[in-house]
Scaffold this motif. Structure first.
Motif, PDB file in Angstrom:
ATOM      1  N   MET A 169     128.990  67.106  43.806  1.00 40.46           N
ATOM      2  CA  MET A 169     128.924  68.288  44.659  1.00 40.46           C
ATOM      3  C   MET A 169     129.077  69.571  43.847  1.00 40.46           C
ATOM      4  SD  MET A 169     128.092  67.139  47.473  1.00 40.46           S
ATOM      5  CE  MET A 169     127.886  65.438  48.015  1.00 40.46           C
TER       6      MET A 169
ATOM      7  N   LEU B 170     124.328  67.418  54.995  1.00 36.57           N
ATOM      8  CA  LEU B 170     123.585  67.159  53.764  1.00 36.57           C
ATOM      9  C   LEU B 170     122.265  66.440  54.021  1.00 36.57           C
ATOM     10  CD1 LEU B 170     126.513  65.990  51.442  1.00 36.57           C
ATOM     11  CD2 LEU B 170     125.258  68.147  51.301  1.00 36.57           C
TER      12      LEU B 170
ATOM     13  N   LEU C 298     125.709  70.222  42.385  1.00 33.62           N
ATOM     14  CA  LEU C 298     124.804  70.747  43.399  1.00 33.62           C
ATOM     15  C   LEU C 298     125.067  72.225  43.673  1.00 33.62           C
ATOM     16  CD1 LEU C 298     122.595  70.296  45.517  1.00 33.62           C
ATOM     17  CD2 LEU C 298     124.365  69.485  47.089  1.00 33.62           C
ATOM     18  N   LEU C 299     126.340  72.600  43.710  1.00 32.56           N
ATOM     19  CA  LEU C 299     126.692  73.999  43.973  1.00 32.56           C
ATOM     20  C   LEU C 299     126.265  74.920  42.833  1.00 32.56           C
ATOM     21  CD1 LEU C 299     130.240  73.493  45.521  1.00 32.56           C
ATOM     22  CD2 LEU C 299     128.236  74.408  46.697  1.00 32.56           C
TER      23      LEU C 299
ATOM     24  N   PRO D  44     123.218  63.926  46.208  1.00 34.98           N
ATOM     25  CA  PRO D  44     124.067  63.920  47.410  1.00 34.98           C
ATOM     26  C   PRO D  44     123.596  62.939  48.468  1.00 34.98           C
ATOM     27  CG  PRO D  44     122.792  65.944  47.279  1.00 34.98           C
ATOM     28  CD  PRO D  44     122.650  65.256  45.961  1.00 34.98           C
TER      29      PRO D  44
ATOM     30  N   THR E 112     118.646  68.073  52.826  1.00 33.32           N
ATOM     31  CA  THR E 112     117.940  67.580  51.644  1.00 33.32           C
ATOM     32  C   THR E 112     116.497  67.225  51.970  1.00 33.32           C
ATOM     33  OG1 THR E 112     118.793  65.334  52.064  1.00 33.32           O
ATOM     34  CG2 THR E 112     120.024  66.705  50.530  1.00 33.32           C
TER      35      THR E 112
ATOM     36  N   GLY F  97     132.896  67.852  49.260  1.00 38.35           N
ATOM     37  CA  GLY F  97     133.806  67.766  48.126  1.00 38.35           C
ATOM     38  C   GLY F  97     135.264  67.888  48.532  1.00 38.35           C
TER      39      GLY F  97
ATOM     40  N   ALA G  51     127.926  70.747  50.849  1.00 38.89           N
ATOM     41  CA  ALA G  51     128.452  70.297  49.556  1.00 38.89           C
ATOM     42  C   ALA G  51     129.921  70.666  49.404  1.00 38.89           C
ATOM     43  CB  ALA G  51     127.626  70.909  48.424  1.00 38.89           C
TER      44      ALA G  51
END
Length: 513
Positions: A170, A110, A173-174, A13, A114, A81, A77
């Motif tokens: 995304m 994000l 990531l989820l 991301p 991160t 998206g 995320a």
């Protein structure tokens, strides 16, 4: 192993946040034909993403410390998206502007999430430094790969396809994030001060807008007013933070030498790195005459050199200390600027790529280590806020670099063109062609071949000379910064970092308990 999978989930991301800034530029021609935006709307489509990211990062980073950084990442995320889908299928220019603003807000969530999660996941100082280097590499790759991916997609699909790249990332990531990422928060955090959040957003948006307008329009009333108003609100924001028991931004961080010196060095580093990158890209396209996609391919060597230098610097810093790596990197950057100072309108791509590769090899390690020192200097419960300050500094530094170096180049170009415009150029066009190189190239196309050729040659030489002057001026700045940063940071060594790592371990364990 779990934390390294988590690092991959965090790096993707981060790469997309930067990609979303670069892919749009290639899509603008086809986008403009389909949506028919006005000139003002086109500017907002281009700029609103960066404006919102810069303005919202501090608030989002601090909010993540309060409600949980993994939770914030998951929220970001989902938002990124959905906003990407909205941008891809935007039926009007107004809808696309809204979608880009939402993408910027999600990107602001994000980024700090991160970086602050990386600081919590990697307890060993050397591993954490390596992880931050990987994270920084993802940003570089996003900026370099964005135009390439965008070019390929636009060859086969419509302009909206460049936004849909974010959706599968995304989703990944989820799915993976909750399994491999820890939840970290400040258990003693107070309520978010909405007034401070609004003040920080307004101050940064106004300053960034003013700086960007100065870069494009020069000295004018609106950008000057925006800049002054933003600075005034910024001062009031600082005053308010000093009075609050639970401030949005803990100003005590600035009393830490590792934090404040790294932040200042990072700011100047980004100013010269991104400002130079912007001007070098213009040189390659308008002086050498390459197409945008071909220019993007030639940017890969600087990405490779910067990436290799970051990983090498990470190992060297663990042995000799970060201060000396800072100094060495800035000296290498000075060498790169010395090479860049030799360019003229007849220089080949080799000279420019060599200079840019040296610049990135010198400055990217400084950026990577600087971000690491900024996060390490903060207490574990403030990692999100510190990460947001570092990333906001990069946004502001990038805007300042383009504005300041771009303005200096415009002055140099104007001076080079004065008295050098060919006699065959009409009087009505003389003022326009001395304003900028793009205007001169456009005007040359409407002139007789011989006169147009003379105008192009003079304009390109004036631009190249301006770029060379900027490079010459940057050399003493890099050397002075190298000495200053080394002296001030020489006592901020590996022992300090190890102590911070130990403190982080205790803080994370307490938060997770």
């Amino acid at each position: 192993m779990r934390e390294w999978i988590g690092l991959a989930a965090l790096a993707l991301p981060a790469m997309l946040v930067i990609m979303d800034m670069s892919v749009l530029h290639l899509a603008l021609p086809t986008l403009s034909r389909d949506l028919e935006p006005s000139g003002a709307q086109l500017l907002w489509i281009t700029d609103v993403y960066g404006f919102v990211i810069a303005g919202a990062m501090i608030t989002m980073g601090t909010l993540g410390d309060r409600i949980g950084r993994r939770r914030m990442l998951m929220i970001g995320a989902v938002a990124f998206g959905l906003a990407s889908v909205l941008a891809a299928y935007a039926p009007t220019a107004e809808t696309l502007i809204v979608a880009r603003a939402l993408l910027g807000l999600a990107g602001a969530v994000l980024g700090p999430s991160t970086l602050s999660l990386i600081s919590a996941m990697f307890h060993d100082a050397e591993q954490r430094s390596f992880a931050i280097t990987v994270w920084m590499t993802s940003f570089m790759l996003g900026g370099a790969v964005g135009p390439l991916v965008g070019g390929v997609l636009l060859e086969a699909f419509w302009w909206g396809s460049v936004f849909l790249v974010a959706v599968p990332v995304m989703v990944f990531l989820l799915v993976v994030g909750p399994m491999v990422l820890p939840e970290v928060r400040d258990p003693d955090a107070g309520r978010l001060d909405l007034t401070s959040a609004a003040m920080s957003l307004a101050a940064i948006l106004l300053v960034v807008f003013g700086v960007k307008e100065f870069a494009g329009e020069g000295v004018a009333r609106l950008p000057l007013l925006s800049l002054v108003l933003g600075l005034v609100i910024g001062v009031l924001f600082v005053v308010r933070q000093r009075r609050l028991v639970e401030p949005l931004l803990d100003l005590k961080l600035f009393a830490n030498r590792g934090f404040s010196v790294s932040l200042g060095t990072l700011t100047l580093t980004v100013v010269f790195m991104l400002g130079s990158q912007f001007l070098i890209a213009q040189y390659i396209q308008m002086v050498i005459g390459m197409e945008p996609l071909e220019s993007a391919v030639w940017s890969l060597p600087m990405v490779v050199s910067g990436t290799i230098a970051m990983f090498v610097a990470q190992g060297v810093a663990a042995r000799v200390g970060k201060a000396y790596v800072f100094g060495a990197g800035l000296v290498i950057a000075a060498v790169g600027f010395t090479v860049l100072a030799q360019v003229d309108s007849g220089s080949g791509i080799g000279t420019v790529v060599t200079a840019a590769s040296l610049l990135f090899a010198g400055l990217m390690p400084v950026s990577s280590l600087g971000i690491g020192m900024i996060v390490d200097a903060a207490p574990p419960e403030r990692a999100g806020s510190a990460a947001a300050v570092g990333e906001t500094t990069q946004e502001l530094g990038g805007a300042l670099g383009i504005a300041v170096l771009g303005s200096v180049l415009n002055v140099a170009y104007h001076r080079g063109m004065s008295g050098s415009v060919p006699d065959g150029v009409p009087v009505s066009a003389r003022e326009t062609v001395t304003d900028s190189l793009p205007a001169a190239l456009e005007a040359a196309g409407r002139l007789p071949r011989e006169t147009g050729g003379q105008l192009v040659a003079v304009a390109r030489e004036s631009f190249a000379q301006g770029l060379a002057w900027i490079a010459m001026g940057a050399v003493p700045v890099m050397l002075a910064l190298a000495v200053t940063a080394t002296l001030l940071l020489r006592n901020v060594g590996r022992a300090d970092v190890d102590d911070v790592g130990g403190a982080e371990r205790e803080g994370v364990d307490a938060a997770e308990a």
